[in-house]
Design an enzyme around this catalytic site. Structure first.
Site, PDB file in Angstrom:
ATOM      1  CG  ASN A   1      46.669  38.169  37.200  1.00  0.00           C
ATOM      2  OD1 ASN A   1      45.901  39.252  37.747  1.00  0.00           O
ATOM      3  ND2 ASN A   1      46.420  37.218  37.726  1.00  0.00           N
TER       4      ASN A   1
ATOM      5  CE  LYS B   1      46.268  36.816  41.161  1.00  0.00           C
ATOM      6  NZ  LYS B   1      46.603  35.994  42.376  1.00  0.00           N
TER       7      LYS B   1
ATOM      8  CG  HIS C   1      44.097  33.372  37.169  1.00  0.00           C
ATOM      9  ND1 HIS C   1      43.966  32.799  38.232  1.00  0.00           N
ATOM     10  CD2 HIS C   1      45.665  33.939  37.943  1.00  0.00           C
ATOM     11  CE1 HIS C   1      44.581  33.676  39.577  1.00  0.00           C
ATOM     12  NE2 HIS C   1      46.481  33.494  38.483  1.00  0.00           N
TER      13      HIS C   1
ATOM     14  CD  GLU D   1      43.045  33.963  41.314  1.00  0.00           C
ATOM     15  OE1 GLU D   1      43.073  35.674  41.035  1.00  0.00           O
ATOM     16  OE2 GLU D   1      44.266  34.347  42.405  1.00  0.00           O
TER      17      GLU D   1
ATOM     18  CD  GLU E   1      49.337  31.856  38.407  1.00  0.00           C
ATOM     19  OE1 GLU E   1      50.389  32.468  37.480  1.00  0.00           O
ATOM     20  OE2 GLU E   1      48.045  31.680  37.483  1.00  0.00           O
TER      21      GLU E   1
ATOM     22  N   GLY F   1      49.219  33.506  45.787  1.00  0.00           N
ATOM     23  CA  GLY F   1      48.596  34.272  46.973  1.00  0.00           C
ATOM     24  C   GLY F   1      48.602  33.830  48.568  1.00  0.00           C
TER      25      GLY F   1
ATOM     26  CB  SER G   1      54.460  32.798  46.412  1.00  0.00           C
ATOM     27  OG  SER G   1      52.702  32.730  46.691  1.00  0.00           O
TER      28      SER G   1
HETATM   29  P1  PGA Z   1      50.870  35.204  43.224  1.00  0.00           P
HETATM   30  O1  PGA Z   1      49.334  35.107  42.312  1.00  0.00           O
HETATM   31  O2  PGA Z   1      52.025  35.476  43.173  1.00  0.00           O
HETATM   32  O3  PGA Z   1      50.586  36.319  44.189  1.00  0.00           O
HETATM   33  O4  PGA Z   1      51.086  34.752  43.989  1.00  0.00           O
HETATM   34  C1  PGA Z   1      50.201  34.844  41.012  1.00  0.00           C
HETATM   35  C2  PGA Z   1      49.024  34.339  40.438  1.00  0.00           C
HETATM   36  O5  PGA Z   1      48.254  34.628  40.458  1.00  0.00           O
HETATM   37  O6  PGA Z   1      48.960  34.988  38.877  1.00  0.00           O
END
Ligand code: PGA
Length: 246
Positions: A9, A11, A93, A95, A165, A171, A210
Site C-alpha cells: 500500500n 498510500k 483502511h 486512515e 491492521e 507506520g 510495520s
Molecule cells: P505500515 O502501514 O506498514 O507503514 O505500518 C501498513 C498499512 O497502513 O497498510
C-alpha cells in the site's frame, strides 16, 4: 490451501518515476512463492497496470467511492478502477476510517460496489491502542466485520480478503508480536467460521502494521496469517521483495 499474499500500500507516496522503478524492481525479482499486489495512488494506477501487464503482479486501488457514479467531485468509483485494469481495492483502511470518517456502513457499501465491479476487496479492520488496552481488540474487530458477515453472500466471500491492521502498529515501527497478531487472526477466522466453515477456511487474512523483511517470516509462519498489507516498507523494493521472500 490459502496462498500467501503480500500487498504493498503506497498510500499518498510515489511519482511516475517511482511507479516505474518500484514495479520494475518487483518484476525483476521474478515469480516468488506468494501472490504480490501493489496499490499505487489512483493517478498512477494505469501506469502500474501497463507496466505489470501479463506479469504475476496484481495492481489495485487504495480506496473507492461509496457511490456508483455521478456528481461526487474528486471521487473515483470501483467501476473506474476496474476499467483501468485494477484487480483489487483496499477498503476501510484505518486512515480512511479515522481521517475521512468512514463508518462500517460505508465500508460495506464500498465493498458491495467493489465486488459488483469484479474487484477483490481487501477490507481492513483493527483496534486503536486505547481499545487494545481496554481489552476490546476482538470486540472492535467483530463489530467492524459484523455487517460484512451479515450482508455478503457466500460467493461474495470468494473475492474478499481481510487485513487485520492494529492502528497502533501502522507506520509507528511498533509491530504486533506474532502471538498478538495470531490471536486476533484466529479470532477473525472464528468469526468467519460462525458464518461458514468453508469461508473461514478459504479467506485470506493479512496482517498489516510495520511489516518489514526482518519480521515478516515470523509473522507469516503463524497458522492464521496469510500474508501482509505493507505500507512504508513497500516503497523500498529490496525491503518489499525481502518480505515477499519471507
Ligand atoms: P505500515 O502501514 O506498514 O507503514 O505500518 C501498513 C498499512 O497502513 O497498510
Amino acid at each position: 490451501m490459502r496462498r500467501t499474499l503480500v500487498a504493498g500500500n503506497w498510500k499518498m507516496n510515489a511519482s511516475q518515476a517511482q511507479t516505474e522503478s518500484l514495479v520494475a524492481g518487483i518484476l525483476d525479482a521474478g515469480e516468488l512463492d506468494c501472490d504480490i499486489a501493489v496499490f499505487p495512488p489512483s493517478l498512477y494506477l494505469t501506469q502500474a497496470v501497463a507496466l505489470a501487464s501479463g506479469s504475476h503482479l496484481s495492481v489495485g486501488g487504495q480506496n473507492c467511492a461509496d457511490q456508483i457514479s455521478g456528481a461526487f467531485t474528486g471521487e473515483v468509483s470501483a467501476q473506474m478502477l476496474a476499467d483501468c485494469g485494477a484487480q483489487m481495492v483496499i477498503i476501510g483502511h484505518s486512515e480512511r476510517r479515522t481521517l475521512y470518517g468512514e463508518t462500517d456502513g460505508v465500508v460495506l457499501a464500498k465493498t458491495r460496489l467493489a465486488l459488483d465491479s469484479g474487484l477483490v476487496a481487501v477490507v481492513c479492520v483493527g483496534e486503536t491502542l486505547d481499545e487494545r488496552k481496554a481489552g476490546d481488540a476482538e470486540n472492535v474487530v467483530a463489530t467492524q466485520l459484523a455487517l460484512l458477515l451479515k450482508e455478503l453472500s457466500d460467493s461474495d466471500w470468494d473475492k474478499v480478503v481481510i487485513a487485520y491492521e492494529p492502528v497502533w502498529a501502522i507506520g509507528t515501527g511498533e509491530t504486533a508480536t506474532p502471538e498478538q497478531a495470531q490471536q486476533i487472526h484466529a479470532a477473525i477466522r472464528g468469526m468467519l467460521a460462525g458464518r461458514s466453515a468453508a469461508i473461514a477456511e478459504r479467506t485470506q487474512i493479512l496482517y498489516g502494521g510495520s511489516v518489514k523483511a526482518a519480521n515478516a517470516a515470523e509473522l507469516f509462519s503463524q497458522p492464521d496469517i496469510d500474508g501482509g498489507l505493507v505500507g512504508g516498507a513497500s516503497l523500498d523494493v529490496a525491503e518489499f521483495i525481502g518480505i515477499c521472500r519471507a
